[in-house]
Motif scaffolding. Structure first.
Motif, mmCIF file in Angstrom:
data_model
loop_
_atom_site.group_PDB
_atom_site.id
_atom_site.type_symbol
_atom_site.label_atom_id
_atom_site.label_comp_id
_atom_site.label_asym_id
_atom_site.label_seq_id
_atom_site.Cartn_x
_atom_site.Cartn_y
_atom_site.Cartn_z
ATOM 1 N N HIS A 1 35.479 58.496 52.222
ATOM 2 C CA HIS A 1 36.967 58.572 52.130
ATOM 3 C C HIS A 1 37.534 57.631 51.400
ATOM 4 N N GLY A 2 36.974 56.896 50.676
ATOM 5 C CA GLY A 2 37.808 55.835 49.819
ATOM 6 C C GLY A 2 38.220 54.823 50.577
ATOM 7 N N ARG A 3 37.847 54.316 51.804
ATOM 8 C CA ARG A 3 38.530 53.423 52.619
ATOM 9 C C ARG A 3 37.693 52.051 52.920
ATOM 10 N N LEU A 4 36.635 52.155 52.001
ATOM 11 C CA LEU A 4 35.544 50.872 52.239
ATOM 12 C C LEU A 4 36.288 49.723 51.559
ATOM 13 N N PRO A 5 36.307 48.660 52.327
ATOM 14 C CA PRO A 5 36.897 47.452 51.545
ATOM 15 C C PRO A 5 35.925 46.799 50.974
ATOM 16 N N ALA A 6 36.313 46.103 49.923
ATOM 17 C CA ALA A 6 35.388 45.381 48.748
ATOM 18 C C ALA A 6 34.068 44.654 49.442
ATOM 19 N N LEU A 7 34.370 43.711 50.691
ATOM 20 C CA LEU A 7 33.431 43.098 51.266
ATOM 21 C C LEU A 7 32.356 44.025 51.589
ATOM 22 N N GLY A 8 32.995 45.117 52.389
ATOM 23 C CA GLY A 8 32.045 45.994 52.998
ATOM 24 C C GLY A 8 31.202 46.963 52.131
ATOM 25 N N ALA A 9 31.755 47.194 50.939
ATOM 26 C CA ALA A 9 31.236 47.822 49.824
ATOM 27 C C ALA A 9 29.781 47.062 49.283
ATOM 28 N N GLU A 10 30.150 45.575 49.243
ATOM 29 C CA GLU A 10 28.957 44.890 48.700
ATOM 30 C C GLU A 10 27.880 44.758 49.787
ATOM 31 N N GLU A 11 28.473 44.854 50.884
ATOM 32 C CA GLU A 11 27.465 44.674 52.063
ATOM 33 C C GLU A 11 26.431 45.775 52.371
ATOM 34 N N LEU A 12 27.574 46.886 52.197
ATOM 35 C CA LEU A 12 26.605 48.238 52.151
ATOM 36 C C LEU A 12 25.527 48.456 50.899
ATOM 37 N N ALA A 13 26.034 48.295 49.731
ATOM 38 C CA ALA A 13 25.141 48.370 48.601
ATOM 39 C C ALA A 13 24.041 47.382 48.691
ATOM 40 N N SER A 14 24.278 46.151 49.361
ATOM 41 C CA SER A 14 22.979 45.123 49.652
ATOM 42 C C SER A 14 22.025 45.957 50.720
ATOM 43 N N ARG A 15 22.573 46.301 51.624
ATOM 44 C CA ARG A 15 21.642 47.087 52.666
ATOM 45 C C ARG A 15 21.188 48.197 52.252
ATOM 46 N N GLU A 16 21.713 49.070 51.429
ATOM 47 C CA GLU A 16 21.047 50.310 50.788
ATOM 48 C C GLU A 16 19.856 49.876 49.781
#
Lengths: 281, 187
Positions: free
Chosen positions: B130-145
């Motif tokens: 939904h385009g609501r992921l904050p930058a820190l969360g995006a980096e955490e998600l990318a690392s987890r994925e």
């Protein structure tokens, strides 16, 4: 195993303790007089090395009590043997003199509640808890202490009051009592009743140790958050309890929003002052 | 004492101790007081399941319970769960800042937990979509994925092969289990 010795053994919980958590491991390690901590059993892998800091406490001779939160002893179903084996394994890994769990259920119908939920104070629930506690006692290498929880609501069909409900369970199982004074305060505040009258009626000779924790008023309820300061009402209950019968040990639980070390030390000192045990800071 | 809840509770054991209504008894003898839950617990089991469903899965309030206190317990469970998930997804929570609790509660209400790791993962993916992921969360998600394979339905498992993952402009690469953020998220 089911015999309940009210006397503190040399290795049993003694004095003022604190709940060991990874976030405050350094603080806990720096408490010179500390003789007793609790660790959340589910956070320890009995097959692996102990968490950093906890092993050092064991080597120092600090008593470590595994405290389970997900066994669901109050569930209508038989307690999960794998969870029980884990708790027994943790008890062995930290050379615990006893373990503790709650009079509560945390899952039902395939759903996890995520926290401790109250039981109806009914004969049916007593029977369910007693059966699960006996299953646990058969597998655990050490005695089990049972903690009554804080709840915001009651079941509609209570047959027993809190004191009778707890006493029946303890009498039928020989389990020890882990008395949480913050829970006593919270229940009295939210569900009614006089906390002092409850202390008068509980089997205080069975208390293995006591929990003390902080909480906060929110939305017309007192929430036992473990992330706020210990309120004066709870410290007053420590005094009230010690007048009746001083427990062998009292433990401060803090589970988040950790304050500066001086503030935590202050809470431990207040616990020592209220109970008359030596300061550990 | 009302027994209407027993009429409502699907699968409730009408032979539970103290149950005087439902006339049709199940097979087997009635349980004695103090009997093991295998005999006596079915009524309790069904009622516990009803209560948990009301607290975490949007189920109806079981009869006889006070709505206000149960609603307060439902909110308290969400707060507790938000704290548990924040411990597994610290950057996601930090990225949402003061909005973390409300964002999590909105997502989690009526949605039973699959454990803190999966809860945070599912929330992060939904916010991303939904385009609501904050930058820190995006980096955490990318690392987890990049390090872990998660199909959205079962327990996440470590990836054995090298992988690249993207979220919100963040790019993470994993080689032999070590993850590096190649590019930060859009800020």
């Amino acid at each position: 195993m089911t015999s309940a010795s009210p006397e503190p053994t040399p290795t049993g919980p003694y004095g003022v303790g604190v709940g060991w958590r990874p976030e405050i491991a350094g603080f806990v390690a720096g408490l010179p007089g500390l003789r007793f901590v609790e660790v959340v059993a589910e956070t320890v892998n009995p097959a692996g090395p102990l968490p950093d800091g906890l092993a050092e406490l064991c080597e120092r001779g600090v008593t470590v009590v595994p405290h389970g939160v997900k066994l669901s002893l109050g569930g209508a179903e038989p307690v999960d043997p794998a969870r029980l084996a884990h708790l027994a394994g943790v008890a062995a890994a930290v050379n615990a003199p006893l373990v503790s769990e709650h009079i509560a259920f945390v899952r039902a119908g395939g759903l996890e509640a995520g926290h401790l939920l109250p039981l109806p104070r009914s004969r049916e629930a007593v029977a369910a808890v007693v059966a699960n506690v006996r299953r646990a006692q058969a597998e655990l290498p050490v005695p089990l202490a049972l903690e009554p929880i804080a709840a915001l609501f009651d079941w509609p069909d209570d047959e027993l009051d809190e004191a009778d409900f707890l006493t029946e369970i303890l009498d039928a199982t020989g389990a020890l009592l882990l008395l949480d004074l913050a829970n006593v305060h919270a229940n009295a505040r939210n569900r009614g009743g006089d906390p002092r009258a409850l202390l008068d009626r509980l089997p205080l000779d069975r208390v293995a140790y006591v929990h003390v924790a902080g909480g906060a008023e929110q939305g017309n309820f007192y929430h036992d958050t473990h992330t706020d300061p210990v309120p004066v009402e709870v410290l007053d209950l420590v005094g009230e309890l010690c007048v009746r019968r001083r427990p062998p040990a009292l433990l401060l639980e803090r589970d988040g929003h950790y304050p500066p070390a001086a503030e935590l030390r202050g809470e431990l000192d207040a616990l020592a002052a209220a109970s008359g045990y030596p300061v550990v800071t | 004492m009302t027994r209407t809840r027993r009429d409502r509770a699907a699968g409730a054991d009408p032979a539970a101790p103290g149950a005087t209504r439902p006339a049709a008894p199940p097979a087997g003898p009635p349980p004695a007081p103090g009997a093991a839950p295998a005999d006596s617990g079915e009524g309790l089991a069904a009622r516990q399941a009803e209560l948990v469903a009301a607290l975490v899965a949007g189920g109806p309030l079981p009869p006889g319970f006070a709505p206000g206190p149960v609603a307060a317990a439902r909110r308290a469970l969400l707060r507790k769960r938000a704290g548990d998930v924040a411990r597994h997804w610290p950057l996601l929570a930090a990225g949402l800042g003061a909005g973390w609790s409300a964002t999590f509660a909105e997502w989690a209400a009526g949605r039973p937990t699959n454990g803190s790791l999966r809860d945070g993962w599912d929330l992060a993916r939904e916010l991303r979509d939904h385009g609501r992921l904050p930058a820190l969360g995006a980096e955490e998600l990318a690392s987890r994925e990049a390090t872990t394979r998660y199909d959205g339905r079962t327990t996440p498992r470590p990836r054995r092969l090298p992988a690249v993952a993207r979220a919100g402009g963040a790019v993470a690469v994993q080689l032999a289990g070590r993850v590096r953020l190649l590019r930060p998220a859009h800020r």
